[in-house]
Scaffold this motif. Structure first.
Motif, PDB file in Angstrom:
ATOM      1  N   SER A 259       0.819  -1.205   0.000  1.00 40.22           N
ATOM      2  CA  SER A 259       0.000   0.000   0.000  1.00 40.22           C
ATOM      3  C   SER A 259       0.857   1.261   0.000  1.00 40.22           C
ATOM      4  CB  SER A 259      -0.922   0.015   1.227  1.00 40.22           C
ATOM      5  OG  SER A 259      -1.542   1.262   1.371  1.00 40.22           O
ATOM      6  N   GLN A 260       0.629   2.116  -0.987  1.00 43.49           N
ATOM      7  CA  GLN A 260       1.334   3.393  -1.029  1.00 43.49           C
ATOM      8  C   GLN A 260       0.862   4.305   0.099  1.00 43.49           C
ATOM      9  OE1 GLN A 260       2.259   4.915  -4.933  1.00 43.49           O
ATOM     10  NE2 GLN A 260       1.846   7.021  -4.288  1.00 43.49           N
ATOM     11  N   GLU A 261      -0.378   4.126   0.535  1.00 39.58           N
ATOM     12  CA  GLU A 261      -0.903   4.932   1.639  1.00 39.58           C
ATOM     13  C   GLU A 261      -0.146   4.648   2.929  1.00 39.58           C
ATOM     14  OE1 GLU A 261      -5.058   4.268   1.947  1.00 39.58           O
ATOM     15  OE2 GLU A 261      -5.536   5.206   0.014  1.00 39.58           O
TER      16      GLU A 261
ATOM     17  N   GLN B  26       3.230   6.369   2.620  1.00 43.00           N
ATOM     18  CA  GLN B  26       3.093   7.817   2.762  1.00 43.00           C
ATOM     19  C   GLN B  26       2.894   8.212   4.221  1.00 43.00           C
ATOM     20  OE1 GLN B  26      -0.121   8.508  -0.060  1.00 43.00           O
ATOM     21  NE2 GLN B  26       1.309   9.429  -1.532  1.00 43.00           N
ATOM     22  N   ARG B  27       2.096   7.431   4.939  1.00 45.49           N
ATOM     23  CA  ARG B  27       1.891   7.734   6.359  1.00 45.49           C
ATOM     24  C   ARG B  27       3.179   7.613   7.151  1.00 45.49           C
ATOM     25  NH1 ARG B  27       2.533   5.709  11.282  1.00 45.49           N
ATOM     26  NH2 ARG B  27       1.739   3.663  10.710  1.00 45.49           N
TER      27      ARG B  27
END
Length: 234
Positions: free
Chosen positions: A137-139, A142-143
């Protein structure tokens, strides 16, 4: 004509049985240590010194999935000279970071996978061992970058290693791999150039201890088999 007394025959048969028991004890000493290092998710595969396959020579692989349908892992000690900002240009924060991409294995080298150490489980992550998770997951990435937490870390891999059903077991039984319990320090803190040498040394020491345990047990048995039987029962 050679006449052998019944008592001598009986004694010989008893000794044969005892020797067989002792061989079993020697095997048991080795198997007890081996049982602590069975193939399973969350274990390190450490390439044997004799393994010359260029895809796995002097590598350490973290098993991220293992079961009847086969196995999947990530090579953890092959960093590439490719910055993460080059691979993931949409995440601008990566331009200021020094992390590089790792070659996770020869299968699907264009596929990007993350190993992350998280304080709490994310819905987009799969547990591997302890507080280490697998994600694509890119999310999640990023987090981790935009809202960093001191205890949290990550590594990004291109590709992975895969084995068909029973293939890894066959390689393991032929001595291609040593198995050790994985740890977060090796994954995230140690220099990639030092990981394989340190772990192969550790695996070799454990194997020597297993062999020596069997020999010591055998010596003790021949010196005092009755005493050893009492110890084994206890």
């Amino acid at each position: 004509m050679v006449i052998v007394s019944a008592s001598l025959v009986a004694a010989s048969l008893v000794q044969d049985v005892e020797d067989q028991k002792m061989s079993a004890y020697s095997r048991q000493a080795a198997s007890e240590i081996k049982s602590e290092k069975e193939l399973a998710q969350g274990m390190f595969l450490v390439a044997d010194r004799r393994l010359m396959d260029p895809n796995f020579r002097e590598t350490v692989v973290l098993l991220i999935r293992y079961g009847p349908d086969g196995a999947m892992g990530l090579v953890i000690n092959r960093p590439l000279k490719v910055k993460l900002s080059t691979v993931l240009p949409d995440i601008k924060e990566l331009e200021r970071r020094k992390e590089t991409l790792y070659l996770g294995g020869p299968v699907e080298p264009t596929r990007i996978l993350l190993l992350v150490k998280l304080v709490s489980l994310s819905e987009a992550s799969m547990p591997v061992f302890d507080d280490v998770y697998l994600s694509s997951s890119q999310e999640v990435l990023q987090r981790l970058i935009k809202k960093p937490v001191k205890e949290e870390m990550f590594r990004i891999y291109a590709g992975y290693a895969g084995w068909a059903p029973k293939q890894l077991e066959s390689e393991y039984n032929r001595g291609h791999w040593h198995v050790l319990k994985a740890d977060t320090e090796t994954l995230f803190d140690k220099k990639s150039s030092e990981i394989w040498q340190e772990l192969i040394n550790r695996a070799t020491v454990q194997w020597v201890r297993a062999i020596n345990s069997g020999k010591l047990l055998e010596q003790c048995y021949h010196r005092n088999p009755v005493r050893l039987k009492m110890i084994k029962r206890n």
